[in-house]
Enzyme design. Structure first.
Site, PDB file in Angstrom:
ATOM      1  N   SER A 150      52.290 -48.765  12.232  1.00  0.00           N
ATOM      2  CA  SER A 150      52.359 -50.214  12.414  1.00  0.00           C
ATOM      3  C   SER A 150      53.573 -50.239  13.755  1.00  0.00           C
ATOM      4  CB  SER A 150      52.983 -51.029  11.317  1.00  0.00           C
ATOM      5  OG  SER A 150      51.786 -50.887  10.351  1.00  0.00           O
ATOM      6  N   GLU A 209      53.891 -48.484  16.208  1.00  0.00           N
ATOM      7  CA  GLU A 209      53.274 -48.276  17.673  1.00  0.00           C
ATOM      8  C   GLU A 209      52.648 -49.464  18.062  1.00  0.00           C
ATOM      9  OE1 GLU A 209      53.081 -45.523  15.316  1.00  0.00           O
ATOM     10  OE2 GLU A 209      55.151 -45.209  16.364  1.00  0.00           O
ATOM     11  N   LEU A 236      51.693 -51.937   5.752  1.00  0.00           N
ATOM     12  CA  LEU A 236      53.063 -51.499   5.389  1.00  0.00           C
ATOM     13  C   LEU A 236      53.164 -51.390   3.756  1.00  0.00           C
ATOM     14  CD1 LEU A 236      55.340 -52.665   8.078  1.00  0.00           C
ATOM     15  CD2 LEU A 236      55.097 -50.364   7.624  1.00  0.00           C
ATOM     16  N   ILE A 237      53.238 -50.207   3.092  1.00  0.00           N
ATOM     17  CA  ILE A 237      53.495 -50.268   1.553  1.00  0.00           C
ATOM     18  C   ILE A 237      54.791 -49.799   1.243  1.00  0.00           C
ATOM     19  CG2 ILE A 237      52.674 -49.546  -0.472  1.00  0.00           C
ATOM     20  CD1 ILE A 237      49.746 -49.379   0.686  1.00  0.00           C
ATOM     21  N   HIS A 274      62.896 -47.374   4.846  1.00  0.00           N
ATOM     22  CA  HIS A 274      61.916 -47.236   5.967  1.00  0.00           C
ATOM     23  C   HIS A 274      61.028 -48.521   6.174  1.00  0.00           C
ATOM     24  CE1 HIS A 274      58.942 -44.396   8.167  1.00  0.00           C
ATOM     25  NE2 HIS A 274      59.878 -44.809   9.208  1.00  0.00           N
ATOM     26  N   ARG A 330      44.667 -58.181  -0.390  1.00  0.00           N
ATOM     27  CA  ARG A 330      44.698 -58.825   0.946  1.00  0.00           C
ATOM     28  C   ARG A 330      43.803 -58.359   1.745  1.00  0.00           C
ATOM     29  NH1 ARG A 330      48.685 -59.221  -2.346  1.00  0.00           N
ATOM     30  NH2 ARG A 330      50.352 -60.883  -2.573  1.00  0.00           N
TER      31      ARG A 330
HETATM   32  O1  LIG Z   1      51.712 -48.343   9.285  1.00  0.00           O
HETATM   33  C1  LIG Z   1      52.533 -47.951   8.593  1.00  0.00           C
HETATM   34  N1  LIG Z   1      53.413 -46.849   9.271  1.00  0.00           N
HETATM   35  C2  LIG Z   1      54.263 -46.390   8.281  1.00  0.00           C
HETATM   36  N2  LIG Z   1      55.168 -45.276   8.995  1.00  0.00           N
HETATM   37  C3  LIG Z   1      54.816 -44.757  10.340  1.00  0.00           C
HETATM   38  C4  LIG Z   1      55.444 -45.932  11.457  1.00  0.00           C
HETATM   39  O2  LIG Z   1      54.778 -46.943  11.465  1.00  0.00           O
HETATM   40  C5  LIG Z   1      55.444 -44.995  12.803  1.00  0.00           C
HETATM   41  O3  LIG Z   1      54.089 -44.654  13.082  1.00  0.00           O
HETATM   42  C6  LIG Z   1      56.449 -43.690  12.543  1.00  0.00           C
HETATM   43  O4  LIG Z   1      57.582 -44.394  12.175  1.00  0.00           O
HETATM   44  C7  LIG Z   1      56.269 -43.006  14.052  1.00  0.00           C
HETATM   45  O5  LIG Z   1      56.863 -43.944  15.044  1.00  0.00           O
HETATM   46  C8  LIG Z   1      54.418 -46.582   6.941  1.00  0.00           C
HETATM   47  N3  LIG Z   1      55.158 -45.891   6.132  1.00  0.00           N
HETATM   48  O6  LIG Z   1      55.857 -45.114   6.683  1.00  0.00           O
HETATM   49  O7  LIG Z   1      55.157 -46.302   4.827  1.00  0.00           O
HETATM   50  C9  LIG Z   1      53.238 -47.354   6.594  1.00  0.00           C
HETATM   51  O8  LIG Z   1      53.246 -47.904   5.328  1.00  0.00           O
HETATM   52  N4  LIG Z   1      52.618 -48.064   7.082  1.00  0.00           N
END
Ligand SMILES: O=c1[nH]c(NC[C@H](O)[C@H](O)[C@H](O)CO)c([N+](=O)[O-])c(=O)[nH]1
Length: 164
Positions: free
Chosen positions: A62, A64, A89-90, A96, A135
């Site tokens: 997410s 990105e 996102l969970i 984080h 959802r």
């Molecule tokens: O889309 C998600 N990215 C997640 N992390 C990765 C983040 O979006 C980036 O891709 C990463 O930080 C590199 O920039 C998640 N968790 O960490 O849990 C998630 O649940 N969902």
């Protein structure tokens, strides 16, 4: 109990000339794929968007989504009328989740405002797996509603409004 999701506008929006980008992540992919399907099917069935005018691209996570949306908007020709950013996102055991959710929400809004291309915030921010499944229309409860449907409706309505 009221019906979840956005009530469709009374105005029958015509998306037959629109180009829509569905930009999705590869985290929690089974849920993301259900949301993408819900959005894509709604664009086709409710708004007559042509299959060849729906682009589906993916990014790792997410965080990105805003950068990728900005680049696709900037360099696509012909232009997209709207972008639907889809991620899931969970919450884990660290902070984080909070940082990514906040950054992604602000980032997607900023891209929409800066580029004047509607960018729909289609990122589920869930505390449990079940919330995410619910959802995306995959949960156990009878009130399951696929939020991808709502996001498609938002994208077409904003694309029309953007042309007015
Ligand atoms: O889309 C998600 N990215 C997640 N992390 C990765 C983040 O979006 C980036 O891709 C990463 O930080 C590199 O920039 C998640 N968790 O960490 O849990 C998630 O649940 N969902």
């Amino acid at each position: 109990m009221f019906t979840k999701g956005v009530t469709p506008s009374e105005t029958p929006y015509d998306g037959s000339e629109f180009r829509i980008l569905i930009l999705h992540t590869r985290w929690n992919l089974p849920v993301v794929e259900a949301l993408v399907t819900g959005a894509r099917e709604t664009l086709l069935s409710e708004f007559n968007v042509k299959m060849e005018n729906i682009s589906i691209k993916d990014v790792p996570g997410s965080y990105e989504l805003p950068f990728a949306a900005q680049e696709f908007i900037k360099y696509s020709d012909p232009k997209f009328n709207a972008v639907i950013c889809i991620g899931v996102l969970i919450k884990g055991s660290t902070m984080h989740f909070e940082y990514i959710a906040e950054a992604t929400a602000h980032g997607i809004m900023r891209v929409g405002l800066d580029t004047r291309t509607p960018c729909v915030f289609g990122v589920l921010t869930c505390l449990t797996d079940e919330q995410a499944l619910e959802r995306a229309g995959l949960g156990e409860s009878p009130s399951k509603h696929n939020h991808g449907i709502d996001w498609a409706r938002c994208a077409v309505e904003l694309a029309v409004r953007g042309q007015q």
